[in-house]
Write a protein that holds these residues in place. Structure first.
Motif, mmCIF file in Angstrom:
data_model
loop_
_atom_site.group_PDB
_atom_site.id
_atom_site.type_symbol
_atom_site.label_atom_id
_atom_site.label_comp_id
_atom_site.label_asym_id
_atom_site.label_seq_id
_atom_site.Cartn_x
_atom_site.Cartn_y
_atom_site.Cartn_z
ATOM 1 N N GLU A 356 0.910 -1.082 0.017
ATOM 2 C CA GLU A 356 -0.162 -0.040 0.094
ATOM 3 C C GLU A 356 0.873 1.223 -0.119
ATOM 4 O O GLU A 356 1.776 1.402 0.727
ATOM 5 N N MET A 361 -3.020 4.088 -2.919
ATOM 6 C CA MET A 361 -3.059 3.135 -3.864
ATOM 7 C C MET A 361 -2.449 1.933 -3.436
ATOM 8 O O MET A 361 -1.557 1.709 -2.516
ATOM 9 N N ASP A 386 -2.055 -2.464 -10.336
ATOM 10 C CA ASP A 386 -2.924 -1.610 -9.443
ATOM 11 C C ASP A 386 -4.262 -2.371 -9.149
ATOM 12 O O ASP A 386 -5.014 -2.627 -10.095
ATOM 13 N N THR A 388 -6.201 -1.171 -6.669
ATOM 14 C CA THR A 388 -6.935 -0.317 -5.608
ATOM 15 C C THR A 388 -8.554 -0.342 -5.679
ATOM 16 O O THR A 388 -8.951 -0.587 -4.894
ATOM 17 N N GLU A 389 -8.848 -0.360 -6.960
ATOM 18 C CA GLU A 389 -10.226 -0.364 -7.272
ATOM 19 C C GLU A 389 -10.819 -1.994 -6.922
ATOM 20 O O GLU A 389 -11.915 -2.031 -6.296
ATOM 21 N N ARG A 390 -10.045 -2.993 -7.164
ATOM 22 C CA ARG A 390 -10.218 -4.322 -6.918
ATOM 23 C C ARG A 390 -10.714 -4.293 -5.168
ATOM 24 O O ARG A 390 -11.766 -5.046 -4.609
ATOM 25 N N LYS A 391 -9.663 -3.458 -4.485
ATOM 26 C CA LYS A 391 -9.628 -3.786 -2.904
ATOM 27 C C LYS A 391 -10.841 -3.211 -2.657
ATOM 28 O O LYS A 391 -11.440 -3.435 -1.376
ATOM 29 N N LYS A 392 -11.252 -1.832 -3.228
ATOM 30 C CA LYS A 392 -12.416 -1.189 -2.656
ATOM 31 C C LYS A 392 -13.550 -1.946 -3.107
ATOM 32 O O LYS A 392 -14.431 -2.074 -2.225
ATOM 33 N N LEU A 393 -13.766 -2.856 -4.177
ATOM 34 C CA LEU A 393 -14.903 -3.722 -4.364
ATOM 35 C C LEU A 393 -14.737 -4.887 -3.474
ATOM 36 O O LEU A 393 -15.753 -5.127 -3.024
ATOM 37 N N GLU A 394 -13.765 -5.163 -2.995
ATOM 38 C CA GLU A 394 -13.679 -6.296 -2.194
ATOM 39 C C GLU A 394 -14.063 -5.920 -0.743
ATOM 40 O O GLU A 394 -14.736 -6.792 -0.085
ATOM 41 N N THR A 395 -13.561 -4.784 -0.507
ATOM 42 C CA THR A 395 -14.243 -4.123 1.005
ATOM 43 C C THR A 395 -15.589 -4.032 0.624
ATOM 44 O O THR A 395 -16.475 -4.402 1.840
#
Length: 869
Positions: A356, A361, A386, A388-395
């Motif tokens: 991170e 990011m 990257d 970042t978006e995937r982690k947001k989606l995972e969250t």
């Protein structure tokens, strides 16, 4: 120094020394040479002691030294005549040694011979020659075209490879100095590489390109179109000087290598590299490739974009510099660098982790060694993706999953989810309650162990619904009559459905099973089913059930099959007179009677209204008559209030399979209606009497009023010259004119106060009610019209139909006058009776508006004023 000193030096010398003189013949010509003095080394040379040599002749001692038949006497003779010195090399077969022999004459008739052992040198020379031959063989068959020149630029080596390359045999080139025209690098006006090698410049520029000099070696590379008979080829040339032992340049050697395939390979490699670089630069991932020396050999554009790398760092080949910069962007700089150092210390390791950055990011970092098939290590590749978006989606997905789990746990239905092997992953609270298993106990167990379902009737274990879903890939539902047996043995009827859990790629990863306790619903369904096949009022079967049952029973095994139809007499009259509640009670009582009178297994159904039907399988006409008589006896004993029960029956029996059951039904119906014609008439008459009596019980005032009106009607009809039958009919009509009040609430009829508008409207219904009651009995059908119209007015403002003048039947006009007069002359709860004069005055006032003026005239003149009433 004395002679002894020199003699000692000679004696100790390693060089063989001999001093001898000429021995001549008698004619004075030399014939031999006698040894006068020798040293120890000479003795070693001859293999004799000095004492054995002194005084002996040369021909005796030196025989066998030198070439075959070597003439030592002639050699010494020539020197004696010409003088000077003679040096030569000779091989001793006896001693197996090589010697350099020096012979000279220090004075006339005397000679000195020196024997120097050169065997070592000769051995070295032979070895050198052997090595030279071997070297020449190697050079001859080298794959590279090779030539060498001496200091004068004469060709001394021209191997087979250069023969093939130039097409010129070695025989034409060895020893020649003008060779440049044969080599593709050279032309008549171009400097030779052999000359260029001696220049001091590091880079030498010619029309053929730049040549690079490394130490004292010249390297060159070019395309030569003249090679291989004009086919051309790429070649590389390497020229190095040849030195002697003193370091002096004595020539040069040049090798020319065909690098055409290498160039093609390099061109292909460059194309592939360019393609790979283009691919790398097109990648959404940052890609970094380093060699085994940790030098960057590829850094794609995405690296610079992801980390905003300064140009000076991108320009530096040092991998450590770039990764150190990236580490400063990480939230865990030391951890980042520790990981990098660990991987470089362990080249075979493959690593994947997430990092991170300080700007928020999140990157997926992957690193792996670059090795060939033999496992040779060439470097390491790093990729940064990257996520970042995937982690947001995972969250968000995790939150949604948590919400979903919370929802599933909280929903009112039982929910079980399984994996693709049918093992339980989740039970919500309802599922825990219904199965008797907790989530902790059930997780990982096969569904069948937890979800124990059986058929309600056969008690057999039901098919595993999750397996069906996994095999079919489609939603499945449990069959009817499924019972869930909980862990503690409680059986509950359930309904459920199971659906596959499908990923975006279409793969089934599990099944979700939703079920609910069906107990209450099943009870309601049973109730609905009961109602769908039973008459709601009476509880016996309904028409729908009958229609299905007649099809089931219409088989040969049920013959004889009898159909009995029963119709309740007077039901409509009772409904209209006493209300539907009384009619309903009558129907329920009839159903009870029918059930009591029939046998177990007989089918009793209400077709609708007042009609019932009995299906009697395996029953002939004689037995049917017995059943009907039993029912009639039971019916005669029952009453609903004061109302007796009357049922008209008809029946027909199907005796063989060829008879049509619908024809049997029709015949049954016809017979029932024939019986009903006379049975119903009697019942209706009784009912009319009952109605009147009931009305009189409800209101004693109405009884007296009805009788008086009947008498007044009789008087008016007599004065109007009606025949006797019509006079009697008129009296009965007057008597029954308010029969409809049987349907009016008793409280309204006996209310002591003046009626309000709603109550007045309710009272107005009595005319129509009376009409309906009387019209059901044929003998009262005409009277029914009179009763309906008796509240109509001459001017059309009456009710219920607003008839006017002579549209109103004559009899109804008579009843209207009689009814009004008696009402005015009688005390009522809300007003006192009028006097006769007041009543007459009111009748006269309403003549031509409310009443027929002619009837008013007859009534007043002939009945009232003449006291005929």
């Amino acid at each position: 120094m004395d002679d002894n000193f020199y003699k000692e030096i000679i004696e100790q010398s390693p060089i063989g020394y001999a001093y001898h003189k000429i021995i001549c013949k008698d004619d004075g010509t030399p014939c031999d040479y006698q040894f006068i003095e020798v040293n120890s080394a000479f003795g070693d040379f001859t293999g004799l002691k000095g004492s054995e040599i002194i005084g002996k002749m040369i021909s005796d001692i030196l025989h066998g030294i030198g070439e075959d038949e070597f003439d030592w006497i002639q050699l010494y003779g020539k020197i004696a005549i010409t003088g000077g010195k003679k040096e030569f090399e000779a091989y001793s077969e006896n001693l197996k040694r090589w010697y350099r022999i020096v012979v000279y004459s220090p004075k006339k008739y005397y000679f000195v011979t020196l024997f120097i052992n050169i065997s070592k040198r000769k051995q070295i020379e032979e070895e050198l020659k052997l090595n030279q031959r071997r070297l020449m063989d190697i050079i001859e068959f080298l794959p590279d075209a090779t030539l060498a020149v001496d200091r004068e630029k004469r060709v001394i080596i021209w191997n087979k490879a250069i023969e093939k390359m130039t097409g010129i045999p070695a025989a034409e080139m060895i020893g020649k100095g003008d060779y440049a025209y044969t080599i593709p690098f050279y032309g008549k006006k171009q400097p030779q590489l052999m000359d260029l090698i001696f220049q001091e410049d590091e880079v030498i520029k010619t029309r053929y390109g730049h040549f690079r000099k490394e130490r004292d070696t010249l390297l060159a590379e070019t395309f030569c179109p003249a090679l291989y008979q004009g086919q051309g080829a790429w070649v590389s040339a390497k020229v190095s000087p040849l030195h002697d032992q003193a370091g002096n340049v004595i020539g040069a050697i040049e090798s020319i290598r065909d690098i055409n395939e290498q160039k093609l390979t390099e061109a292909g490699l460059r194309a592939k590299t360019a393609f790979l670089e283009a691919q790398a630069n097109a990648s959404f991932d940052g890609i970094l490739v380093v060699n085994e020396k940790k030098q960057r050999i590829l850094t794609n554009c995405r690296i610079a974009e992801l980390f905003d790398v300064p140009q000076n760092i991108l320009d530096d080949e040092d991998d450590a510099l770039l990764l150190a910069y990236v580490a400063t962007l990480s939230k865990k700089t030391e951890h980042f660098l520790d990981k990098v150092n660990y991987l470089y210390d362990h080249p075979s390791e493959i690593s994947r982790d997430e990092i991170e950055l300080k700007n928020g990011m999140v990157l997926d970092r992957y690193s792996a060694p670059v090795v060939d098939n033999e496992g040779k290590y060439y470097g390491r590749i790093w990729t940064f993706h990257d996520i970042t978006e995937r982690k947001k989606l995972e969250t968000a997905l995790a939150q949604e999953k948590k919400l979903l789990e919370t929802t599933l746990i909280s929903v009112g239905d039982g929910v079980i989810s399984t994996d693709d092997q049918g093992n339980i992953m989740l039970l919500n609270r309802v599922a825990e309650y219904l199965t008797g298993w907790t989530q902790r106990e059930a997780k990982g167990k096969p569904l069948e162990e937890i979800f124990n379902i059986h058929d309600e009737f056969t008690k057999e274990k039901c098919e595993n619904i999750v397996e069906k879903v996994l095999v079919s890939g489609k939603t499945q539902e449990l069959g009817n009559h499924t019972v869930l047996i909980s862990k503690n043995g409680i059986a509950r009827p359930i309904e459920d459905s199971a659906a596959p859990i499908v990923q975006e790629d279409g793969k089934i990863v599990g099944v979700v099973l939703v079920f609910r306790d069906f107990t209450e619903k099943k009870q309601k369904q049973d109730e609905i089913k009961f109602l769908s096949y039973h008459d709601q009022l009476t509880g016996v079967y309904n028409r729908r059930f009958y229609e299905e049952e007649i099809k089931r029973l219409d088989t040969e095994k049920n013959l004889p099959l009898t159909i009995v139809m029963g119709d309740v007499n007077g039901l409509k009259l009772i409904n209209d007179s006493f209300g539907h509640a009384a009619g309903d009670e009558l129907l329920k009582k009839v159903a009870e009677v029918l059930k009591k009178g029939c046998r177990p297994g007989d089918i009793i159904a209400r077709l609708g209204g007042d009609e019932f039907i009995l299906l009697l399988p395996k029953t002939d006409a004689l037995e049917t008559e017995t059943i009907i008589r039993r029912i009639k006896v039971l019916a005669a004993k029952e009453k609903v209030g004061a109302i007796g029960i009357s049922i008209s029956f008809g029946y027909e029996t199907k005796k063989n399979a060829q008879e049509n059951v619908q024809e049997i039904f029709k015949n049954t119906e016809d017979q029932m209606y024939r019986h009903k014609v006379w049975e119903s008439l009697s019942m209706r008459r009784k009912t009319i009497d009952l109605i009147m009596n009931t009305l009189y019980k409800k209101s004693n005032r109405e009884m007296r009023h009805s009788k008086r009106v009947g008498e007044i009607c009789k008087m008016i009809a007599t004065q109007m010259n009606f025949n006797q039958d019509d006079i009697n009919q008129m009296r009965i009509a007057g008597l029954m004119h308010d029969i409809g009040k049987i349907g009016i609430d008793e409280k309204i009829l006996n209310k002591p106060q003046k009626l309000n508008e709603d109550e007045r409207n309710e009272i107005k219904r009595h005319a129509e009610i009376g009409y309906r009651i009387l019209s059901l009995v044929n003998e009262f059908s005409q009277i029914a019209r009179f009763v309906l119209e008796h509240q109509e007015k001459w001017d059309g403002r009456g009710y219920p139909r607003g008839l006017k003048g002579e549209e109103i039947s004559l009899q109804a006009r008579i009843i209207a006058v009689a009814d009004a007069y008696d009402a005015m002359m009688t005390d009522r709860p809300y007003c006192k009776a009028l006097s006769k004069e007041e009543a007459v005055q009111e009748i006269r006032r309403c003549s031509s508006t409310q009443f027929d003026p002619y009837i008013v005239k007859i009534f007043l003149e002939k009945c009232v004023l003449n006291r005929c009433e």
